[in-house]
Design a protein around this motif. Structure first.
Motif, PDB file in Angstrom:
ATOM      1  N   LYS A  79      80.821 112.537  41.354  1.00  0.00           N
ATOM      2  CA  LYS A  79      82.292 113.021  40.894  1.00  0.00           C
ATOM      3  C   LYS A  79      83.173 112.072  41.088  1.00  0.00           C
ATOM      4  N   ARG A  80      83.183 111.057  42.127  1.00  0.00           N
ATOM      5  CA  ARG A  80      84.227 110.246  42.219  1.00  0.00           C
ATOM      6  C   ARG A  80      84.096 109.037  41.035  1.00  0.00           C
TER       7      ARG A  80
ATOM      8  N   TYR B  75      82.636 109.429  38.157  1.00  0.00           N
ATOM      9  CA  TYR B  75      82.963 109.981  36.814  1.00  0.00           C
ATOM     10  C   TYR B  75      84.686 110.165  36.814  1.00  0.00           C
ATOM     11  N   THR B  76      85.489 110.754  37.685  1.00  0.00           N
ATOM     12  CA  THR B  76      86.707 110.907  37.684  1.00  0.00           C
ATOM     13  C   THR B  76      87.356 109.536  37.871  1.00  0.00           C
ATOM     14  N   GLU B  77      87.189 108.909  38.901  1.00  0.00           N
ATOM     15  CA  GLU B  77      87.996 107.764  39.316  1.00  0.00           C
ATOM     16  C   GLU B  77      87.631 106.530  38.605  1.00  0.00           C
TER      17      GLU B  77
ATOM     18  N   PHE C 269      86.914 110.524  33.626  1.00  0.00           N
ATOM     19  CA  PHE C 269      86.638 111.867  33.254  1.00  0.00           C
ATOM     20  C   PHE C 269      87.572 113.184  33.915  1.00  0.00           C
ATOM     21  N   HIS C 270      87.818 114.097  33.346  1.00  0.00           N
ATOM     22  CA  HIS C 270      88.509 114.996  33.962  1.00  0.00           C
ATOM     23  C   HIS C 270      87.527 116.133  34.773  1.00  0.00           C
ATOM     24  N   ALA C 271      87.980 116.395  35.928  1.00  0.00           N
ATOM     25  CA  ALA C 271      87.261 117.563  36.562  1.00  0.00           C
ATOM     26  C   ALA C 271      87.868 118.822  36.301  1.00  0.00           C
ATOM     27  N   ASP C 272      86.856 119.260  35.366  1.00  0.00           N
ATOM     28  CA  ASP C 272      87.318 120.824  35.117  1.00  0.00           C
ATOM     29  C   ASP C 272      87.026 121.829  36.028  1.00  0.00           C
TER      30      ASP C 272
ATOM     31  N   ASP D 248      84.947 122.521  40.122  1.00  0.00           N
ATOM     32  CA  ASP D 248      84.138 122.139  41.169  1.00  0.00           C
ATOM     33  C   ASP D 248      83.870 123.651  41.764  1.00  0.00           C
TER      34      ASP D 248
ATOM     35  N   LEU E 207      82.700 117.955  34.045  1.00  0.00           N
ATOM     36  CA  LEU E 207      83.549 116.997  34.049  1.00  0.00           C
ATOM     37  C   LEU E 207      83.750 116.634  32.508  1.00  0.00           C
TER      38      LEU E 207
ATOM     39  N   SER F 105      81.326 118.375  27.562  1.00  0.00           N
ATOM     40  CA  SER F 105      81.448 117.971  29.140  1.00  0.00           C
ATOM     41  C   SER F 105      80.142 117.595  29.634  1.00  0.00           C
TER      42      SER F 105
END
Length: 137
Positions: free
Chosen positions: A24-25, A27-29, A33-36, A38, A50, A58
């Protein structure tokens, strides 16, 4: 119902990972990507969705994993400016190849190519492989 009017939209692609929080870190950081969402469904099931910027499709990562992490290859992100997209990934610490293109014999060569023929490649921490492809402007 008119079957010719049926829409078929690919909206979610599962990507197997070993460590959900690490992925997750990444893909987002790093990938941007936007975390839709969790969602911790219960003590053993977690689902994270994501979405790449501007995409209608996604990815979903989560636990438990039924497919070995790192086996998904060739997920393709189409961008208008491959040099700018590659630079963003590099700035965020992603190891990404240089810009390459396919020769007529199918081999990869350094540098941009013609229409739809400029690519850069990167992987997530588990080895799932991604391709950036530049679309014609």
């Amino acid at each position: 119902m008119d079957r010719s009017a049926m829409e078929w939209k690919l909206e979610v692609v599962p990507v197997p990972v070993a460590d959900v929080e690490r992925a997750k870190r990444f893909y987002t950081e790093q990938a941007g990507f936007h975390a839709d969402h969790d969602t911790q469904v219960n003590a053993t099931v977690r689902i994270v969705q994501l979405t790449p910027p501007g995409s209608a499709c996604s990815i979903v990562i989560g636990a438990p994993v039924s497919t070995p992490p790192g086996v998904v290859q060739g997920l393709q992100l189409v961008v208008r400016d491959i040099a700018a997209a590659r630079a963003q990934l590099v700035e965020r610490g992603v190891e990404v190849s240089g810009i390459q293109h396919y020769e007529k014999d199918g081999t990869l060569a350094d540098g941009p190519g013609g229409r739809w023929n400029s690519f850069a490649f990167f992987s997530d921490p588990d080895g799932n492989g991604w391709v950036l492809q530049e679309s014609p402007t």
